[in-house]
Design a protein around this motif. Structure first.
Motif, PDB file in Angstrom:
ATOM      1  N   ASN A   1       1.146  -0.987   0.019  1.00 48.02           N
ATOM      2  CA  ASN A   1      -0.468  -0.115   0.260  1.00 48.02           C
ATOM      3  C   ASN A   1       0.820   1.176   0.070  1.00 48.02           C
ATOM      4  O   ASN A   1       0.244   2.436  -0.018  1.00 48.02           O
ATOM      5  CB  ASN A   1      -1.108  -0.131   1.071  1.00 48.02           C
ATOM      6  CG  ASN A   1      -2.256  -1.454   0.799  1.00 48.02           C
ATOM      7  OD1 ASN A   1      -2.484  -1.319   0.160  1.00 48.02           O
ATOM      8  ND2 ASN A   1      -2.612  -0.982   2.240  1.00 48.02           N
ATOM      9  N   ILE A   2       2.310   1.151   0.238  1.00 47.08           N
ATOM     10  CA  ILE A   2       2.619   2.159   0.269  1.00 47.08           C
ATOM     11  C   ILE A   2       2.668   3.188  -0.962  1.00 47.08           C
ATOM     12  O   ILE A   2       3.425   2.578  -2.284  1.00 47.08           O
ATOM     13  CB  ILE A   2       4.274   1.754   1.093  1.00 47.08           C
ATOM     14  CG1 ILE A   2       4.531   1.347   2.234  1.00 47.08           C
ATOM     15  CG2 ILE A   2       5.628   2.691   0.856  1.00 47.08           C
ATOM     16  CD1 ILE A   2       5.705   0.757   2.420  1.00 47.08           C
ATOM     17  N   THR A   3       2.834   4.396  -1.254  1.00 46.47           N
ATOM     18  CA  THR A   3       2.714   5.388  -1.847  1.00 46.47           C
ATOM     19  C   THR A   3       4.447   5.768  -2.336  1.00 46.47           C
ATOM     20  O   THR A   3       4.957   6.890  -1.458  1.00 46.47           O
ATOM     21  CB  THR A   3       1.470   6.494  -1.884  1.00 46.47           C
ATOM     22  OG1 THR A   3       1.572   6.579  -0.618  1.00 46.47           O
ATOM     23  CG2 THR A   3       0.137   5.461  -1.832  1.00 46.47           C
ATOM     24  N   PRO A   4       4.855   6.878  -3.340  1.00 49.21           N
ATOM     25  CA  PRO A   4       5.892   7.317  -3.579  1.00 49.21           C
ATOM     26  C   PRO A   4       5.331   8.577  -2.721  1.00 49.21           C
ATOM     27  O   PRO A   4       6.312   9.361  -2.000  1.00 49.21           O
ATOM     28  CB  PRO A   4       5.763   8.222  -5.163  1.00 49.21           C
ATOM     29  CG  PRO A   4       4.720   7.222  -5.638  1.00 49.21           C
ATOM     30  CD  PRO A   4       3.524   6.468  -4.734  1.00 49.21           C
ATOM     31  N   GLU A   5       3.989   9.413  -2.085  1.00 45.42           N
ATOM     32  CA  GLU A   5       4.408  10.167  -1.692  1.00 45.42           C
ATOM     33  C   GLU A   5       4.213   9.833   0.008  1.00 45.42           C
ATOM     34  O   GLU A   5       4.728  11.086   0.804  1.00 45.42           O
ATOM     35  CB  GLU A   5       2.951  10.609  -1.910  1.00 45.42           C
ATOM     36  CG  GLU A   5       2.259  11.159  -3.084  1.00 45.42           C
ATOM     37  CD  GLU A   5       1.608  10.475  -3.612  1.00 45.42           C
ATOM     38  OE1 GLU A   5       1.476   9.116  -3.467  1.00 45.42           O
ATOM     39  OE2 GLU A   5       2.284  10.238  -5.157  1.00 45.42           O
ATOM     40  N   ALA A   6       4.105   8.838  -0.073  1.00 49.34           N
ATOM     41  CA  ALA A   6       5.043   8.767   1.448  1.00 49.34           C
ATOM     42  C   ALA A   6       5.737   8.863   1.859  1.00 49.34           C
ATOM     43  O   ALA A   6       6.619   9.801   3.057  1.00 49.34           O
ATOM     44  CB  ALA A   6       4.016   7.202   1.871  1.00 49.34           C
ATOM     45  N   PHE A   7       7.245   8.319   0.719  1.00 50.58           N
ATOM     46  CA  PHE A   7       8.146   9.220   1.123  1.00 50.58           C
ATOM     47  C   PHE A   7       8.765  10.530   0.820  1.00 50.58           C
ATOM     48  O   PHE A   7       9.287  10.854   1.974  1.00 50.58           O
ATOM     49  CB  PHE A   7       9.227   8.343   0.037  1.00 50.58           C
ATOM     50  CG  PHE A   7       9.101   6.584   0.550  1.00 50.58           C
ATOM     51  CD1 PHE A   7      10.026   6.334   1.409  1.00 50.58           C
ATOM     52  CD2 PHE A   7       8.409   6.243  -0.328  1.00 50.58           C
ATOM     53  CE1 PHE A   7      10.444   5.255   1.147  1.00 50.58           C
ATOM     54  CE2 PHE A   7       8.871   4.610  -0.703  1.00 50.58           C
ATOM     55  CZ  PHE A   7       9.275   4.697   0.585  1.00 50.58           C
TER      56      PHE A   7
END
Lengths: 166, 332
Positions: free
Chosen positions: B243-249
């Motif tokens: 579920n991890i998104t690029p925005e999360a980083f």
């Protein structure tokens, strides 16, 4: 803001109401009421510690209103939130009632959402938020995180916790 | 003369065979004379109590994809005399088989076991450890956790006498590769997964890695073998990285964090989980690529951190060979 007020009440029926009534009238939320019976004063008054959540602009009015009701205020001060941490949420954060998610933390009385940074890439795509929570101590911070995790499980939001609580 | 049998002749088994050939003289100086008396795979095997020709076995395996039929691993255990088995068959965390039977049968006969196979240890660590103790055999499993990164013997030998409060680690190189690439390239999970598959870092079906199953299996082994716990795979709270998104980083980076899949066991707090976590970018666990790492919290030594290559046939062979030397070093 979260604050505690210590009042001294005569040991008679109806006394507590005099202290509590102005709180609800001014939109405050009572978190806890603690009778310190072991600390009875020489004049036989009972100290009562009331913890409330209230708009900080209304604090002066509140203190004034309680005094007008004839209640002795021994002290009042803001509860300091000493434990803080940030967590990342990924999912449909806005459409699953963000207000409710935050409120479940704020309504605990011992923790608050103090900062939030949301990134929404596209409509209908999962958004990402960095949420910062402060609590009165580390134990309560852990409780708040558990509440957040439970809420997010219901709403199918992924929670990324920090490696350690600072 | 130490007689060795190798069960499982895939990438790891072949890697071990190559090291045994290449380092024969150096190993002899450390553990004395040894010979390999059997090699088996899922189809067959080669066995000879006088010693088999390992380079020939490797050549047959490469040419025909499997060893000659007509002999099974259980045949070898039942009929051959040997001192140590190197059990490197495929991991099966459902019931541990076929490795579990191989290991039990060897231990019952007092044969030492060195394994890279997580399945049997996840399913039955306590039972196997007790069996080994009763039969005066040794069960060595450095290669099950962290590949070449030392952790099992590090804790058991070098940190002996310490109480281990907690271990937090990156135990899956595939997830760490995907997350560190997402962090750097700001690409989506699916894009980086495709890249990892192309490079052979992720399997065609990456579930086992990306859902945290592999890391959870390793965590169970660590908890049971190094921290005296008795936990099962199902006890691990597990969240993967899909579920991890690029925005999360990006959002995390603004606050000085990155994201990694962390396996954590904490005896004091009662934590046993695998989940993506926010890691301060300066933290020793904020590593990149396919590396593994572990932070070990102890009472006497304080915090100890190890980092190393978590996968690969040569790296896994390194862990197996170190177990072999640990078993027989004093004989030399």
């Amino acid at each position: 803001m979260l604050m505690t007020i210590v009042v001294e009440l005569k040991d008679q029926p109806g006394q507590l109401l005099k202290a509590l009534e102005p709180i609800s009238r001014l939109g405050g939320n009572i978190v806890s009421v603690y009778h310190q019976r072991d600390k009875i004063t020489p004049l036989k008054r009972i100290p009562v510690e009331i913890t409330i959540q209230i708009d900080e602009r209304k604090v002066e009015d509140l203190i004034e209103a309680i005094r007008r009701n004839g209640v002795i205020i021994r002290s009042y001060n803001e509860v300091r939130l000493t434990a803080t941490t940030s967590l990342l949420l990924i999912g449909h954060i806005i459409h699953t009632d963000l207000g409710d998610t935050i409120n479940r933390i704020d309504s605990t009385g011992f923790a608050e959402v103090v900062d939030m940074h949301i990134s929404m890439p596209q409509l209908n795509q999962p958004s990402t938020a960095m949420i910062t929570i402060s609590a009165t101590n580390e134990e309560n911070l852990k409780k708040a995180i558990d509440i957040l995790k439970k809420t997010c499980r219901e709403k199918d939001i992924t929670v990324i916790e920090p490696l350690e609580l600072q | 003369m130490i007689k060795i049998a190798i069960f499982g002749f895939g990438a790891v088994g072949q890697g071990v065979a190559e090291v045994l050939l290449k380092k024969r003289e150096a190993l002899r100086r450390l553990i004395g004379d040894f010979r390999v008396v059997a090699v088996t795979d899922s189809k067959g095997g080669i066995a000879d109590e006088k010693g088999i020709d390992l380079s020939k076995a490797l050549e047959i395996k490469r040419r025909r994809k499997h060893l000659p039929e007509g002999i099974t691993t259980l045949d070898v255990i039942n009929s051959l005399d040997f001192d140590v088995c190197i059990e490197v068959t495929v991991t099966n965390i459902e019931n541990g088989e076929p490795g579990l039977t191989h290991i039990k049968e060897c231990l019952k006969r007092g044969i030492n076991v060195i394994t890279s196979n997580k399945g049997p240890l996840v399913v039955a660590y306590r039972e196997l450890a007790d069996l080994a103790y009763r039969k005066d055999a040794r069960l060595m499993f450095e290669a099950t956790v962290g590949g070449a990164m030392p952790i099992i013997k590090l804790v058991r030998n070098d940190l002996a006498g310490n109480e281990i409060y907690a271990i937090k680690g990156i135990l899956n190189g595939t997830c760490n590769y995907i997350l560190s690439r997402m962090e750097k390239e700001k690409l989506t999970y699916d894009q980086i997964l495709a890249e990892a598959k192309e490079l052979g870092i992720a399997e065609a079906d990456p579930t086992y890695d990306v859902e945290g199953i592999d890391a959870a299996a390793k965590l169970v082994i660590i908890a049971n073998s190094l921290m005296g716990m008795d936990v099962k795979f199902e006890d691990v709270e597990r969240v993967g990285i899909t579920n991890i998104t690029p925005e999360a980083f990006e959002v995390a980076m603004d606050k000085g964090y990155t994201i990694r899949l962390i396996a954590e066991v904490d005896k004091v707090e009662g934590i046993l989980r695998v989940s993506p976590r926010l890691i301060p970018i300066q933290h020793p666990l904020a590593i990149s690529g396919t590396l593994n790492a572990a932070l070990i919290k102890t009472d006497l030594a304080g915090d100890v951190v190890v980092v190393g290559k978590g996968a690969g046939s040569k790296e896994t062979a390194s862990a197996i060979i170190s177990d072999l030397i640990e078993l027989y070093r004093c004989r030399a």
